[in-house]
Design a protein around this motif. Structure first.
Motif, short mmCIF file in Angstrom:
data_model
loop_
_atom_site.label_atom_id
_atom_site.label_comp_id
_atom_site.label_asym_id
_atom_site.label_seq_id
_atom_site.Cartn_x
_atom_site.Cartn_y
_atom_site.Cartn_z
N THR A 181 14.92 -27.23 -8.82
CA THR A 181 14.68 -26.42 -7.66
C THR A 181 15.40 -27.39 -6.51
OG1 THR A 181 12.70 -25.78 -8.73
CG2 THR A 181 12.99 -25.35 -6.18
N PHE A 182 15.18 -28.55 -6.49
CA PHE A 182 16.18 -29.53 -5.64
C PHE A 182 16.92 -30.54 -6.44
CE2 PHE A 182 12.44 -27.69 -3.39
CZ PHE A 182 13.15 -27.47 -1.99
N LEU A 183 17.90 -30.93 -6.00
CA LEU A 183 18.59 -31.83 -6.61
C LEU A 183 18.11 -33.37 -6.59
CD1 LEU A 183 22.34 -31.01 -5.52
CD2 LEU A 183 21.00 -30.19 -7.44
N ASP A 184 16.90 -33.46 -7.49
CA ASP A 184 16.02 -34.76 -7.46
C ASP A 184 15.60 -34.74 -8.84
OD1 ASP A 184 13.52 -36.13 -7.06
OD2 ASP A 184 14.03 -36.35 -5.29
N THR A 185 15.50 -36.01 -9.37
CA THR A 185 15.39 -36.51 -10.56
C THR A 185 13.72 -35.90 -10.93
OG1 THR A 185 16.65 -38.47 -10.62
CG2 THR A 185 15.06 -37.98 -12.56
N ALA A 186 12.94 -35.78 -10.12
CA ALA A 186 11.54 -35.50 -10.19
C ALA A 186 11.61 -33.93 -10.66
CB ALA A 186 10.84 -35.54 -8.89
N TYR A 187 12.60 -33.17 -10.36
CA TYR A 187 12.63 -31.79 -11.22
C TYR A 187 13.31 -31.59 -12.34
CZ TYR A 187 10.85 -30.38 -6.45
OH TYR A 187 10.16 -30.09 -5.39
N THR A 188 13.36 -32.56 -12.97
CA THR A 188 13.71 -33.06 -14.38
C THR A 188 12.47 -33.27 -15.32
OG1 THR A 188 14.42 -35.11 -14.54
CG2 THR A 188 15.84 -33.50 -13.58
N ASN A 189 12.69 -33.48 -16.75
CA ASN A 189 11.89 -34.16 -17.65
C ASN A 189 11.87 -35.31 -17.96
OD1 ASN A 189 13.94 -33.52 -19.27
ND2 ASN A 189 12.50 -32.49 -20.80
N GLU A 190 12.94 -36.08 -17.08
CA GLU A 190 13.62 -37.44 -17.44
C GLU A 190 12.50 -38.55 -16.94
OE1 GLU A 190 17.17 -38.10 -15.57
OE2 GLU A 190 17.98 -35.92 -16.29
N PHE A 191 12.42 -39.75 -17.40
CA PHE A 191 11.93 -41.01 -17.14
C PHE A 191 12.15 -41.41 -15.45
CE2 PHE A 191 12.42 -45.32 -15.87
CZ PHE A 191 11.13 -46.04 -16.20
N ILE A 192 11.29 -41.65 -14.79
CA ILE A 192 11.62 -41.80 -13.40
C ILE A 192 11.05 -43.36 -13.07
CG2 ILE A 192 11.61 -41.43 -11.00
CD1 ILE A 192 10.95 -38.68 -11.58
N GLY A 193 11.67 -44.42 -12.50
CA GLY A 193 11.21 -45.76 -12.50
C GLY A 193 10.36 -45.91 -11.03
N ALA A 194 9.72 -46.67 -10.88
CA ALA A 194 9.01 -46.73 -9.69
C ALA A 194 9.67 -47.02 -8.35
CB ALA A 194 8.09 -48.14 -9.91
N HIS A 195 8.99 -46.26 -7.61
CA HIS A 195 9.95 -45.98 -6.19
C HIS A 195 8.99 -45.53 -5.28
CE1 HIS A 195 9.91 -42.14 -7.94
NE2 HIS A 195 9.91 -41.48 -6.69
N THR A 196 9.37 -45.51 -3.89
CA THR A 196 8.75 -44.80 -2.90
C THR A 196 9.48 -43.49 -2.50
OG1 THR A 196 9.73 -45.90 -1.09
CG2 THR A 196 7.48 -46.68 -1.81
N ASP A 197 8.80 -42.45 -1.93
CA ASP A 197 9.61 -41.36 -1.54
C ASP A 197 10.12 -41.34 0.02
OD1 ASP A 197 9.06 -40.12 -3.90
OD2 ASP A 197 8.15 -38.46 -3.17
N ASN A 198 11.06 -40.69 0.20
CA ASN A 198 11.55 -40.22 1.69
C ASN A 198 12.21 -41.28 2.12
OD1 ASN A 198 8.61 -38.61 2.62
ND2 ASN A 198 10.17 -37.73 1.21
#
Length: 369
Positions: A181-198
């Protein structure tokens, strides 16, 4: 120094450029600049007590304003100024505004955190329970609300009972699935490492709220205390922390309709040198070179790699399986989040809350004084 309220005045001394107030409490001695006192007079001529805004401006006063006379009685100081204005100050007011705000001290944590506050939807009408949740978000950076219906509407109702939602280009409330929906790894089913948003926004969201409304296999949530990781870096080499505090890094978001960028330091501190925010997102870091001479860029990379290693330390990771009906509230200025990869369907609902709105609520509930 932390000052107590409801102390008593023992003596007041006039000096060349400041007033000295001696109390019987932990404040002991307060030294108050004359100009600060005069320009902060709260009488109706100087201050609008309806709008809580100043009438008086700093250029309305003479440079050398000072008391002609000063007296105290019943916890109040009365001053006749050299510009012939009369002011009255309560000691409680002086104590409150001559020091930084008092916040609960953060408690650093590693791995599973059992101390974070959990309340239920039925508790949202209780100021005491909501204050407990807010205190947990300051002390630990995490809190939970149970008893939600597994819907976006229920999630929004819980959040807006305490705070307004912060709107971004993702929308007000958002639903995250494995579709771009947006070009962001959150909008996949992949692993995402620790991060802060924005990190690409001038003002990153203060809170983010996650509610996993449906899942099949995998997709566990990851939380890491960023303040603990910074403390670990400080123990390795204080120069690394100094570098991450001073060097500005560009982050960006890019798609077909927008290109958002922002330069800021990874670590941000309050005026009293308290760690206030970690802005850490290796995914959104721009390739633009950091504004340092080439011979100094090595220190930046050593500093950032040290922080990354401490964030990725397995002993500091808290992996938890969020169930439908439970919303996790995360302090995005402190706690990093991530996600395991998953199979099948996973629907996460949530939103952002600005730090300004969060801190406002904390002050109104006397969590911050």
């Amino acid at each position: 120094m932390t000052y107590k309220r409801s102390e008593k005045i023992k003596h007041v001394n006039n000096f060349n450029d400041h007033l000295e107030v001696i109390t019987d409490g932990s404040s002991s001695t307060l030294k108050l600049n004359y100009f600060w006192l005069r320009e902060n007079c709260r009488c109706e001529k100087c201050f609008n007590n309806t709008t809580n805004q100043r009438h008086l401006t700093i250029i309305d006063l003479p440079d050398d304003v000072k008391p002609d006379s000063c007296s105290f009685n019943d916890g109040k100081i009365k001053i006749l100024w050299s510009d012939k204005h009369n002011s009255i100050y309560s000691l409680d007011w002086i104590i409150k505004y001559s020091q930084p705000e008092i916040l609960p001290d953060p408690i650093l944590w590693s791995g599973k955190l059992s101390e974070a506050t959990t309340i239920t939807c039925n508790d949202l009408n209780s100021k005491t329970k909501v204050a407990d949740l807010i205190r947990s978000l300051i002390v630990y950076g995490v809190g939970f609300v149970n008893g939600l219906e597994p819907t976006i509407d229920s999630t929004e109702k819980v959040v807006t009972s305490m705070f307004p939602v912060q709107r971004t280009f993702f929308g007000d409330m958002w639903k995250v699935e494995k579709y771009l929906t947006f070009l962001d790894t959150a909008y996949t089913n992949e692993f995402i490492g620790a991060h802060t948003d924005n990190t690409y926004f001038n003002d990153a969201a203060g809170l983010q709220i996650f509610h996993v409304m449906k899942f099949e296999e995998g997709g566990q949530s990851l939380l890491v205390d960023g303040f603990r990781a910074v403390n670990d870096v400080e123990n390795v080499n204080p120069d690394f922390v100094k570098c991450l505090k001073n060097v500005k890094v560009e982050s960006y978001y890019s798609d077909e309709t927008r290109l958002i960028t922002h330069f800021d330091s990874i670590l941000k501190y309050s005026p009293c040198n308290r760690l206030n925010q970690i802005r850490y997102n290796l995914y959104d870091r721009s390739p633009r070179m950091v504004p340092l001479p080439a011979e100094q860029q090595g220190l930046f990379y050593r500093s950032l790699r040290c922080l990354a290693r401490n964030i990725q330390n397995p002993n500091g990771e808290w992996w938890l399986k969020l169930e439908p009906g439970t919303a996790v509230f995360i302090n995005n200025w402190r706690v990093l989040h991530g996600r395991a990869s998953y199979k099948g369907s996973r629907i996460l609902g949530g939103c952002y809350v600005s730090m300004g709105d969060f801190l406002s609520k904390a002050r109104m509930l006397k969590v911050i004084i």
